[in-house]
Design an enzyme around this catalytic site. Structure first.
Site, PDB file in Angstrom:
ATOM      1  N   SER A 120      40.641  45.398  32.190  1.00  0.00           N
ATOM      2  CA  SER A 120      39.684  46.449  32.542  1.00  0.00           C
ATOM      3  C   SER A 120      40.307  47.424  33.528  1.00  0.00           C
ATOM      4  O   SER A 120      40.962  47.028  34.494  1.00  0.00           O
ATOM      5  CB  SER A 120      38.423  45.826  33.159  1.00  0.00           C
ATOM      6  OG  SER A 120      38.748  45.036  34.286  1.00  0.00           O
ATOM      7  N   LYS A 125      43.550  55.807  40.808  1.00  0.00           N
ATOM      8  CA  LYS A 125      43.488  54.699  41.765  1.00  0.00           C
ATOM      9  C   LYS A 125      44.166  53.449  41.223  1.00  0.00           C
ATOM     10  O   LYS A 125      44.591  52.588  41.994  1.00  0.00           O
ATOM     11  CB  LYS A 125      42.026  54.388  42.100  1.00  0.00           C
ATOM     12  CG  LYS A 125      41.309  55.525  42.808  1.00  0.00           C
ATOM     13  CD  LYS A 125      39.864  55.152  43.112  1.00  0.00           C
ATOM     14  CE  LYS A 125      39.138  56.293  43.817  1.00  0.00           C
ATOM     15  NZ  LYS A 125      37.720  55.954  44.088  1.00  0.00           N
ATOM     16  N   GLU A 126      44.227  53.328  39.903  1.00  0.00           N
ATOM     17  CA  GLU A 126      44.888  52.199  39.244  1.00  0.00           C
ATOM     18  C   GLU A 126      46.025  52.763  38.404  1.00  0.00           C
ATOM     19  O   GLU A 126      45.821  53.118  37.241  1.00  0.00           O
ATOM     20  CB  GLU A 126      43.878  51.435  38.373  1.00  0.00           C
ATOM     21  CG  GLU A 126      42.711  50.871  39.162  1.00  0.00           C
ATOM     22  CD  GLU A 126      41.527  50.494  38.289  1.00  0.00           C
ATOM     23  OE1 GLU A 126      40.741  49.646  38.721  1.00  0.00           O
ATOM     24  OE2 GLU A 126      41.377  51.059  37.186  1.00  0.00           O
ATOM     25  N   ASP A 173      37.187  52.491  31.171  1.00  0.00           N
ATOM     26  CA  ASP A 173      35.823  52.907  31.474  1.00  0.00           C
ATOM     27  C   ASP A 173      35.764  54.314  32.050  1.00  0.00           C
ATOM     28  O   ASP A 173      34.674  54.824  32.303  1.00  0.00           O
ATOM     29  CB  ASP A 173      35.176  51.919  32.448  1.00  0.00           C
ATOM     30  CG  ASP A 173      33.737  51.612  32.083  1.00  0.00           C
ATOM     31  OD1 ASP A 173      33.405  51.670  30.885  1.00  0.00           O
ATOM     32  OD2 ASP A 173      32.941  51.330  32.999  1.00  0.00           O
ATOM     33  N   LYS A 216      28.608  49.386  35.335  1.00  0.00           N
ATOM     34  CA  LYS A 216      29.972  49.325  35.860  1.00  0.00           C
ATOM     35  C   LYS A 216      30.833  48.290  35.130  1.00  0.00           C
ATOM     36  O   LYS A 216      30.858  48.252  33.917  1.00  0.00           O
ATOM     37  CB  LYS A 216      29.925  49.071  37.368  1.00  0.00           C
ATOM     38  CG  LYS A 216      29.201  50.171  38.131  1.00  0.00           C
ATOM     39  CD  LYS A 216      29.193  49.929  39.617  1.00  0.00           C
ATOM     40  CE  LYS A 216      28.458  51.071  40.336  1.00  0.00           C
ATOM     41  NZ  LYS A 216      28.403  50.866  41.784  1.00  0.00           N
ATOM     42  N   LYS A 217      31.541  47.440  35.892  1.00  0.00           N
ATOM     43  CA  LYS A 217      32.502  46.533  35.258  1.00  0.00           C
ATOM     44  C   LYS A 217      31.811  45.522  34.355  1.00  0.00           C
ATOM     45  O   LYS A 217      32.328  45.192  33.274  1.00  0.00           O
ATOM     46  CB  LYS A 217      33.316  45.797  36.329  1.00  0.00           C
ATOM     47  CG  LYS A 217      34.351  44.834  35.749  1.00  0.00           C
ATOM     48  CD  LYS A 217      35.103  44.076  36.829  1.00  0.00           C
ATOM     49  CE  LYS A 217      36.056  43.063  36.205  1.00  0.00           C
ATOM     50  NZ  LYS A 217      36.808  42.300  37.230  1.00  0.00           N
ATOM     51  N   ASP A 249      42.231  41.628  35.743  1.00  0.00           N
ATOM     52  CA  ASP A 249      42.199  42.997  36.246  1.00  0.00           C
ATOM     53  C   ASP A 249      43.483  43.704  35.837  1.00  0.00           C
ATOM     54  O   ASP A 249      44.501  43.063  35.547  1.00  0.00           O
ATOM     55  CB  ASP A 249      42.048  43.003  37.770  1.00  0.00           C
ATOM     56  CG  ASP A 249      40.662  42.532  38.205  1.00  0.00           C
ATOM     57  OD1 ASP A 249      39.736  42.574  37.371  1.00  0.00           O
ATOM     58  OD2 ASP A 249      40.519  42.109  39.370  1.00  0.00           O
ATOM     59  N   ASP A 298      30.811  38.445  38.995  1.00  0.00           N
ATOM     60  CA  ASP A 298      31.517  37.199  38.711  1.00  0.00           C
ATOM     61  C   ASP A 298      30.737  35.983  39.206  1.00  0.00           C
ATOM     62  O   ASP A 298      30.636  34.972  38.505  1.00  0.00           O
ATOM     63  CB  ASP A 298      32.927  37.239  39.312  1.00  0.00           C
ATOM     64  CG  ASP A 298      32.932  37.792  40.728  1.00  0.00           C
ATOM     65  OD1 ASP A 298      31.849  38.038  41.287  1.00  0.00           O
ATOM     66  OD2 ASP A 298      34.035  37.982  41.280  1.00  0.00           O
TER      67      ASP A 298
END
Length: 854
Positions: A132, A138-139, A168, A309-310, A334, A555
């Site tokens: 994801s 940022k990633e 996403d 969101k996630k 991740d 989670d």
């Protein structure tokens, strides 16, 4: 070769087995694939004894505290006792889930012997892997690419692996970077498998400071490695050029190579996108071998819809993967957590595919390990105590909690089904000693009969699962099911899973797989439908199915719901870490990460899924419930903690204390309590294999995080849940580069830094005032001062990493934080002087000092 072990398995996963040396080869199928190793009694028995003694000492401690109030400082005494009671409750919730710690061992060779027989197709189960990502700024795409490459090169049959990347943010940069990654994988994957290298993420493989010629006897290795490194450097250049181009977005938006606009130009309003990059016919590596399937997925987003969101992105991947590949097991990581151990999937399968009791395992959780952290780990980024002590303790009860990444799931457990019921053997029905032979014989006959009936039912169920009629209708495939569907009406299935007949069909296949009659084009059309933004409306998605909604820490909720359904989880710690990721690079980012976790716990506390009152009568064990309760109430500890850290300064400034004059009995109780706390930590470090540095850093950050992130999360959660107000804390950099680990100790502006800075200032000032007062008043004042100084120094020592960061470098601390902290400390001090509750109401009491001033 089969490993020879002489210890029997007595755990939940992997049953008892005879000695390997006495087993012929034909009995390999009956050997367990894993084994639970209890902690040696020489460690666990003293550990439990110390816990019981500490509980008894706590009883004596509170008996003394409650029966010996401080009359001249009653307010301080009451406040301190309330805080201490809360700390004791928190300790109980944290301590007792660690009562039965275990270790586990896997047998990879037995897994291969059982499911990878020579000359036959592999029988290992298929695995769908989810990655994801949201924002490529940022990633970094290069990090995501390395994670994907490590997945594609994993040591597992290629036709059993499918990698789904969820974008996403619908970023064209991510799509193009993934396309470049798929091309580079054609060279990287065969290189990894040919020379069995570790790790299989190229960035970390080539950055290893080791002699790569050691133990490498293949004559072509050096040549291939140098060539592959050049290829990777060129790959990095291409990725970085894509990143550079993405810095400036064209006014008309991005366009694809064929000239059509990129569908995701509007991040909040775009259609669903699916692209199979690898795994379709005709795409092989440079040596002509097949590659694992690689699929790009970006779910549909429209204004006015809640996307969750996630958790929502993960549920979309669950549905897409069920339609396209439908593997019975799922792994989620991740985008910055690459596979560090190429045999990680096999490690998980040793638990999931264990024929004896593996059917009851809902997920296998691996510990998180991190790169880029210096050896001091000042802010406890590694979180070793949690992963090596707390999680091992839970593994001995009902299993570890789900931590959001590095976890292999059973797909059926994610669908909200209950765990298989463990049938108890029939009990003795006759107590007559004379007819014991007859009774035993009848019982044996009943057992055989029941076993035969069970086998017939299982065969009938498996065959009925495969009975369906398929009709290809443009947008998808509709199915009609018997047996299992007879227990649930079609309307109920649609309400639970949505209105996709293909997806509903996949949920009834316990062993996964897709129909042979299904056409890829039809499946892709159906996959687009299941990621539409309105697919989950009026269904159980996010409530009972998939990742659970209602908290930013989805989670915890997801794992909690599975345990409530009677499933158990397993904690797997291979010798070589299975996954490695990136930790927060500085204190500010670390505090914001902890803030997010704590906010999620507050949201769960106020939801219907709070473990304090949810899930009774299900399959959740009591000690497991203690752990989940602790995971949602710990942010509340911030209030008594910040009060308790303020008390030493108040005591030093006012001359009062929270305990009366200490007697010999009180001294013994206090010393026994401190010794029991230290002894508990020492024994935990022994059986957990944790160093004293890691343990102490964890203790320090418990205080730092408690008086900052947890406190802010509590108020933010209260505002969000009770008033519907969303707040946000932003971070901006305030320092530059200064070495390899320089960013670990940068201070960035954030309001989270104000409370610990304030506590440091008032306690340091109070220590100076207390010592100065003792010097002025003579020798007799030093005795009462020691207890107060110890109390204040306890706070300062726990905040020392924070203090070191404040004074470690010029201009590191933003001036605004220092100003606000000094103002707050001054305000608290002046307010206390103004409303001192210990001052006699009639004014100052003047007494004769006894000295002759004439």
């Amino acid at each position: 070769m089969v490993e020879h072990q002489r210890q029997n398995e007595d755990g939940d996963v992997g049953g008892d087995g005879p000695d390997d040396t006495d087993l012929p080869v034909m009995d390999e199928a009956r050997q367990p694939l894993s084994r639970k190793l209890p902690i040696p009694s020489s460690m666990i028995s003293p550990y439990r004894l110390i816990i019981i003694l500490r509980l008894m000492i706590l009883g004596f401690f509170f008996h003394y505290r409650l029966l010996h109030p401080v009359h001249d400082a009653y307010g301080l005494w009451v406040t301190s006792v309330i805080c201490e009671i809360w700390f004791a409750i928190s300790w109980i919730l944290d301590q007792f889930p660690k009562w039965c710690p275990v270790r586990r061992e896997t047998y990879l060779d037995r897994l291969s012997l059982r499911y990878e027989k020579e000359g036959k197709p592999t029988e290992l189960a298929s695995i769908d892997i989810f990655v994801s990502t949201v924002d490529p700024t940022k990633e970094p795409p290069l990090i995501t690419a390395n994670t994907v490459l490590s997945i594609l090169a994993v040591d597992y049959p290629v036709d059993k692996v499918a990698c789904y990347v969820s974008d996403d943010g619908a970023a064209m940069l991510t799509f193009e970077a993934l396309s470049e990654t798929s091309e580079f994988a054609r060279k990287w994957v065969p290189f990894c498998k040919k020379f069995s290298i570790e790790p299989r993420a190229p960035e970390w493989y080539f950055s290893q400071k080791i002699d790569y010629l050691k133990n490498k006897v293949h004559p072509a290795f050096v040549k291939h490695r140098r060539a592959m490194k050049r290829e990777y450097e060129e790959f990095k250049v291409r990725i970085n050029s894509l990143v550079s181009m993405a810095q400036k977005v064209p006014e008309e938006g991005w366009t694809m190579q064929d000239g059509t606009p990129w569908p995701g130009n509007n991040v909040r309003n775009h259609p669903g996108m699916i692209q199979v990059l690898l795994g379709h016919t005709g795409v092989h590596d440079i040596e002509g071998n097949e590659l694992p399937r690689l699929v790009y997925v970006s779910r549909e987003k429209r204004p006015g819809f809640e996307h969750h969101k996630k958790a929502g992105a993960m549920n979309a991947l669950v549905r897409v993967s069920a339609v396209i590949s439908n593997a019975p097991y799922l792994l989620n990581v991740d985008c910055d957590h690459y596979i560090n151990n190429s045999k990680a999937l096999r490690e998980a399968m040793c638990f999931m595919m264990d024929p004896s009791l593996g059917k009851r395992v809902c997920y296998v959780q691996f510990p998180q390990r991190f790169d880029g952290i210096d050896r001091h780990d000042r802010y406890s980024n590694r979180n070793i105590v949690f992963f090596d002590i707390n999680m091992r303790g839970l593994d001995g009860i009902q299993g570890p909690i789900y931590v959001g990444t590095g976890c292999v799931f059973r797909r059926q457990a994610l669908y909200g089904y209950d765990a298989p019921v463990k049938k108890k053997p029939p009990g003795k029905t006759c107590n007559c000693p004379r007819c014991c032979c007859l009774c035993c014989g009848s019982r044996k006959g009943k057992k055989v009969k029941q076993r035969d009936q069970k086998k017939k039912k299982m065969k009938h169920r498996e065959s009925s699962n495969q009975i369906y009629a398929l009709e290809t209708i443009q947008g998808g495939i509709k199915g009609i099911y018997t047996e299992q569907a007879s227990k649930t009406s079609p309307d109920e299935l649609e309400k639970k899973f949505g209105q996709s007949p293909v997806f509903i069909a996949s949920t009834l296949l316990e062993n996964g797989g897709i129909p042979d009659e299904a056409r890829p084009a039809s499946l892709l059309n159906e996959a687009i439908q299941v990621i539409s933004c309105d697919y989950e409306d009026k269904t159980d998605w996010g409530k009972e199915v998939g990742w659970i909604y209602g908290s930013v820490t989805e989670d915890i909720l997801t794992g909690f719901k599975m345990h409530c359904h009677g499933w158990r989880s397993v904690y797997c710690i291979p010798k070589r870490p299975a996954f490695k990721g990136s930790a927060p690079i500085n204190l500010s980012d670390r505090l914001h990460q902890v803030l997010r976790w704590a906010l999620g716990s507050v949201e769960i506390f106020f939801s219907k899924h709070c473990p304090v009152w949810y899930g009774y009568g299900g399959g959740l064990k009591w000690l497991e419930r203690f752990s989940y309760i602790n995971s949602v109430v710990y942010p509340w500890t911030s209030i008594p903690l910040i009060i308790y850290c303020t008390l030493p300064a108040i005591c030093l400034l006012t001359g009062k204390f929270i305990v009366p004059e200490i007697s010999n009995y009180a001294s013994i109780v206090f010393m026994a309590l401190f010794i029991s706390i230290a002894a508990t930590g020492i024994v935990e470090m022994r059986w957990g294999g944790v160093g004293i540095d890691d343990w102490w850093r964890n203790e320090q950050f418990w205080v730092i995080g408690g008086v900052s992130s947890h406190l802010f999360a509590l108020f933010q959660g209260l505002l969000k849940v009770l008033a519907g107000v969303n707040t946000n804390f932003t971070v901006t950099s305030k320092a530059g580069d200064d070495g390899e680990y320089s960013e670990l100790y940068l201070f960035k502006w954030t309001s989270l830094l104000i409370p610990p800075t304030t506590l440091l200032i008032i306690n340091i000032v109070a220590v100076v005032v207390g010592i100065s007062d003792a010097i002025n008043n003579g020798y007799e004042s030093w005795g009462p001062l020691f207890g107060k100084l110890f109390f204040a120094l306890w706070v300062i020592v726990h905040l020392y990493p924070f203090l070191k960061g404040l004074i470690g470098k010029k201009d590191r601390l933003p001036t605004i934080i220092l100003v606000w902290s000094i103002l707050l400390a001054s305000l608290l001090t002046l307010s206390w002087v103004r409303i001192n509750p210990f001052l006699t109401k009639g004014g100052l009491v003047l007494e004769v000092c006894g000295l002759d001033c004439d």
